[in-house]
Design an enzyme around this catalytic site. Structure first.
Site, PDB file in Angstrom:
ATOM      1  N   GLY A  25       4.774 -41.614  52.300  1.00 41.37           N
ATOM      2  CA  GLY A  25       3.969 -41.956  51.110  1.00 41.37           C
ATOM      3  C   GLY A  25       4.664 -43.071  50.561  1.00 41.37           C
ATOM      4  N   SER A  35      10.247 -40.430  46.467  1.00 36.98           N
ATOM      5  CA  SER A  35       9.654 -41.773  45.821  1.00 36.98           C
ATOM      6  C   SER A  35      10.267 -42.206  45.155  1.00 36.98           C
ATOM      7  CB  SER A  35       8.225 -40.476  45.346  1.00 36.98           C
ATOM      8  OG  SER A  35       8.753 -40.234  43.790  1.00 36.98           O
ATOM      9  N   GLY A  39      13.318 -40.099  52.021  1.00 36.53           N
ATOM     10  CA  GLY A  39      12.196 -39.126  51.929  1.00 36.53           C
ATOM     11  C   GLY A  39      12.690 -38.635  49.726  1.00 36.53           C
ATOM     12  N   GLN A  85      19.189 -36.053  45.214  1.00 40.25           N
ATOM     13  CA  GLN A  85      18.878 -36.197  43.503  1.00 40.25           C
ATOM     14  C   GLN A  85      18.494 -34.427  44.423  1.00 40.25           C
ATOM     15  OE1 GLN A  85      15.952 -38.988  42.771  1.00 40.25           O
ATOM     16  NE2 GLN A  85      16.021 -39.500  44.936  1.00 40.25           N
ATOM     17  N   CYS A  93      28.903 -21.025  25.619  1.00 43.29           N
ATOM     18  CA  CYS A  93      30.577 -21.692  26.009  1.00 43.29           C
ATOM     19  C   CYS A  93      30.897 -22.227  27.284  1.00 43.29           C
ATOM     20  CB  CYS A  93      31.178 -20.653  25.972  1.00 43.29           C
ATOM     21  SG  CYS A  93      30.467 -19.529  27.517  1.00 43.29           S
ATOM     22  N   ASP A 128      19.223 -28.264  46.380  1.00 45.70           N
ATOM     23  CA  ASP A 128      19.286 -27.307  47.883  1.00 45.70           C
ATOM     24  C   ASP A 128      20.289 -26.925  48.087  1.00 45.70           C
ATOM     25  OD1 ASP A 128      19.230 -28.956  49.117  1.00 45.70           O
ATOM     26  OD2 ASP A 128      16.994 -29.224  48.938  1.00 45.70           O
ATOM     27  N   CYS A 132      30.590 -15.048  26.522  1.00 43.50           N
ATOM     28  CA  CYS A 132      29.906 -14.930  25.213  1.00 43.50           C
ATOM     29  C   CYS A 132      28.352 -14.885  25.079  1.00 43.50           C
ATOM     30  CB  CYS A 132      30.090 -16.405  24.717  1.00 43.50           C
ATOM     31  SG  CYS A 132      28.642 -17.056  25.258  1.00 43.50           S
ATOM     32  N   CYS A 143      25.196 -14.893  29.404  1.00 45.10           N
ATOM     33  CA  CYS A 143      26.552 -14.824  28.893  1.00 45.10           C
ATOM     34  C   CYS A 143      27.147 -14.012  29.421  1.00 45.10           C
ATOM     35  CB  CYS A 143      27.342 -16.436  28.492  1.00 45.10           C
ATOM     36  SG  CYS A 143      29.002 -16.828  29.219  1.00 45.10           S
ATOM     37  N   HIS A 166      21.676 -34.338  40.941  1.00 45.06           N
ATOM     38  CA  HIS A 166      20.805 -33.488  39.942  1.00 45.06           C
ATOM     39  C   HIS A 166      22.030 -32.209  39.290  1.00 45.06           C
ATOM     40  CE1 HIS A 166      17.692 -36.161  40.266  1.00 45.06           C
ATOM     41  NE2 HIS A 166      19.029 -36.936  39.034  1.00 45.06           N
TER      42      HIS A 166
HETATM   43  N1  LIG Z   1      14.838 -29.743  47.318  1.00 39.44           N
HETATM   44  C1  LIG Z   1      15.246 -29.925  46.271  1.00 39.44           C
HETATM   45  O1  LIG Z   1      16.820 -29.444  45.843  1.00 39.44           O
HETATM   46  C2  LIG Z   1      14.235 -30.382  45.308  1.00 39.44           C
HETATM   47  C3  LIG Z   1      12.779 -29.893  45.811  1.00 39.44           C
HETATM   48  C4  LIG Z   1      11.521 -30.824  44.892  1.00 39.44           C
HETATM   49  C5  LIG Z   1      11.860 -31.514  43.063  1.00 39.44           C
HETATM   50  N2  LIG Z   1      13.769 -31.504  43.647  1.00 39.44           N
HETATM   51  C6  LIG Z   1      13.953 -32.167  41.972  1.00 39.44           C
HETATM   52  O2  LIG Z   1      13.320 -33.324  41.872  1.00 39.44           O
HETATM   53  C7  LIG Z   1      12.883 -35.139  42.055  1.00 39.44           C
HETATM   54  C8  LIG Z   1      11.631 -35.306  42.626  1.00 39.44           C
HETATM   55  O3  LIG Z   1      11.811 -36.549  43.097  1.00 39.44           O
HETATM   56  P1  LIG Z   1      12.292 -36.964  44.473  1.00 39.44           P
HETATM   57  O4  LIG Z   1      11.952 -38.320  44.908  1.00 39.44           O
HETATM   58  O5  LIG Z   1      13.456 -36.431  45.144  1.00 39.44           O
HETATM   59  O6  LIG Z   1      10.847 -36.263  45.178  1.00 39.44           O
HETATM   60  P2  LIG Z   1      10.064 -36.530  45.048  1.00 39.44           P
HETATM   61  O7  LIG Z   1       8.868 -34.844  45.392  1.00 39.44           O
HETATM   62  O8  LIG Z   1       8.837 -37.636  43.680  1.00 39.44           O
HETATM   63  O9  LIG Z   1       9.606 -37.193  47.247  1.00 39.44           O
HETATM   64  C9  LIG Z   1       9.696 -36.554  47.741  1.00 39.44           C
HETATM   65  C10 LIG Z   1       9.181 -37.801  49.066  1.00 39.44           C
HETATM   66  O10 LIG Z   1       9.119 -37.523  50.106  1.00 39.44           O
HETATM   67  C11 LIG Z   1       8.263 -37.633  51.045  1.00 39.44           C
HETATM   68  N3  LIG Z   1       8.272 -36.727  51.627  1.00 39.44           N
HETATM   69  C12 LIG Z   1       7.609 -35.614  51.906  1.00 39.44           C
HETATM   70  N4  LIG Z   1       8.434 -34.996  53.287  1.00 39.44           N
HETATM   71  C13 LIG Z   1       8.564 -35.368  54.210  1.00 39.44           C
HETATM   72  C14 LIG Z   1       9.197 -35.431  55.406  1.00 39.44           C
HETATM   73  N5  LIG Z   1       9.377 -34.554  55.982  1.00 39.44           N
HETATM   74  N6  LIG Z   1       9.507 -36.603  55.914  1.00 39.44           N
HETATM   75  C15 LIG Z   1       9.439 -38.494  55.224  1.00 39.44           C
HETATM   76  N7  LIG Z   1       8.629 -38.141  54.083  1.00 39.44           N
HETATM   77  C16 LIG Z   1       9.080 -36.552  53.023  1.00 39.44           C
HETATM   78  C17 LIG Z   1       7.070 -37.341  50.332  1.00 39.44           C
HETATM   79  O11 LIG Z   1       5.807 -38.177  51.062  1.00 39.44           O
HETATM   80  C18 LIG Z   1       7.317 -38.121  49.511  1.00 39.44           C
HETATM   81  O12 LIG Z   1       7.562 -38.978  49.089  1.00 39.44           O
HETATM   82  C19 LIG Z   1      14.808 -34.845  42.375  1.00 39.44           C
HETATM   83  O13 LIG Z   1      15.435 -35.334  40.972  1.00 39.44           O
HETATM   84  C20 LIG Z   1      14.947 -33.349  42.151  1.00 39.44           C
HETATM   85  O14 LIG Z   1      16.078 -33.026  42.026  1.00 39.44           O
HETATM   86  C21 LIG Z   1      14.700 -31.382  44.088  1.00 39.44           C
HETATM   87 ZN   LIG Z   2      28.970 -18.478  27.507  1.00 38.51          ZN
END
Ligand SMILES: NC(=O)c1ccc[n+]([C@@H]2O[C@H](COP(=O)([O-])OP(=O)(O)OC[C@H]3O[C@@H](n4cnc5c(N)ncnc54)[C@H](O)[C@@H]3O)[C@@H](O)[C@H]2O)c1
Ligand SMILES: [Zn+2]
Length: 288
Positions: free
Chosen positions: A255, A229, A227, A110, A139, A113, A190, A187, A128
């Site tokens: 968590g 929720s 990692g 999800q 465009c 990065d 366009c 863009c 995502h």
């Molecule tokens: N790094 C990224 O690309 C990034 C960062 C933030 C949000 N997002 C986006 O936001 C949405 C967030 O949802 P989600 O469920 O991915 O994240 P979330 O923030 O809802 O959940 C992250 C979970 O990971 C746990 N956590 C944090 N550090 C940890 C570690 N070191 N070890 C174990 N657990 C750990 C937290 O306690 C939490 O429960 C996603 O859809 C994503 O696209 C992406």
């Molecule tokens: Zn364009």
């Protein structure tokens, strides 16, 4: 928790159980923001997240409100410097090593990065999208975020040194007065408005991507949830599917998660340590 499930709160006790669950099985991982916090990228719902929590931009608002887009790009511009310098951590690397050793078939992430790919993981489905790419809302053409960042620097010479506290998703906290002066990108083809090629809250994931993720989950013999929720349905549905298929489900996340009641193995420990130790027990050598 279902009958027969086990809960662990540290890597030393959890890793042997996790290794036992994975041994000889075709494993697939579903990852979220928690795998990247050890790289310095904040999550949304982790311990200590509350004080910096703020409402992320909604897909609908981004499309309809040019001034919101402008402020979004100002914050994203400032946040990109740090976000794009983030490097994979031990957890990302352990997953890449497990894949290279044949112990992990694929990752559905999800995250936006690209740190799994930077660590060397090959079969990665980006549910995502990725912040490294930008798409024109008019465009549809796609260009690299680095190119867009460069244009924004030229257009906003007085902001080149602006900094702000890191926020989730590559964003940064930024004073409104600065954001309001910001000239957002257009863009090159366009002159249409640009959007990072990621799924914002309230947006939908392309069907082809959802299908690709389901395909990985259908072929899995064990699902690792790392990692996340699982508050966001777009990830939760794959866990539900794995549960319907009756395959073991291991959740390693600090968590609570929305799927705690479905887990075969539940680990409340830091991902880097847990994954490195699990890989070691499976005989996967650490990166040379
Ligand atoms: N790094 C990224 O690309 C990034 C960062 C933030 C949000 N997002 C986006 O936001 C949405 C967030 O949802 P989600 O469920 O991915 O994240 P979330 O923030 O809802 O959940 C992250 C979970 O990971 C746990 N956590 C944090 N550090 C940890 C570690 N070191 N070890 C174990 N657990 C750990 C937290 O306690 C939490 O429960 C996603 O859809 C994503 O696209 C992406
Ligand atoms: Zn364009």
């Amino acid at each position: 928790m279902p009958l027969g499930s086990a809960l662990f709160d540290n890597a030393r006790d959890a890793a042997p159980e996790l290794a036992r669950l994975l041994a000889g099985k075709r494993a697939v991982a579903l990852t979220g923001a928690g795998i990247s916090t050890e790289s310095g990228i904040p999550d949304y719902r982790g311990p200590g997240t509350r004080e910096r929590a703020r409402s992320p931009i909604q897909h609908r608002d981004f499309l309809r409100d040019a001034s919101l887009r402008q402020r979004y790009w100002a914050r994203a511009y400032v946040g990109w410097e740090r976000f794009s310098r983030s490097r994979p951590n031990a957890g990302h690397r352990a997953l890449a090593e497990l894949e290279a050793a044949g112990a992990l078939a694929a990752i559905v992430t999800q995250n936006v990065d690209r740190l799994h790919q930077a660590a060397g993981s090959r079969d990665v489905v980006e549910l995502h999208g990725a912040l490294a790419e930008v798409r024109c809302l008019s465009c549809g053409s796609v260009e690299s975020r680095d190119d867009v960042q460069h244009r924004m620097t030229l257009q906003n010479p007085t902001l080149a040194d602006a900094t702000g506290a890191a926020a989730p998703d590559g964003d940064a906290e930024l004073a409104r007065s600065i954001a309001d002066r910001f000239l957002g990108p257009e863009c090159v083809t366009c002159s249409g408005p640009l959007k990072p090629d990621v799924v914002f809250f309230g947006g939908t994931v392309d069907k082809a991507i959802v299908d690709a993720a389901y395909e990985r989950v259908e072929r899995a013999e064990v699902l690792l949830v790392l990692g996340t929720s699982l508050v966001v349905y777009s990830g939760f549905r794959f866990v539900r599917r794995a549960h319907e298929r009756g395959i073991p489900l291991a959740i390693v996340t600090l968590g609570e998660t929305r799927a705690d009641g479905l887990a075969t193995l539940r680990v409340q420990g830091p991902l880097g340590e847990v994954l490195v130790e699990t890989a070691r027990l499976l005989g996967v050598p650490p990166e040379g």
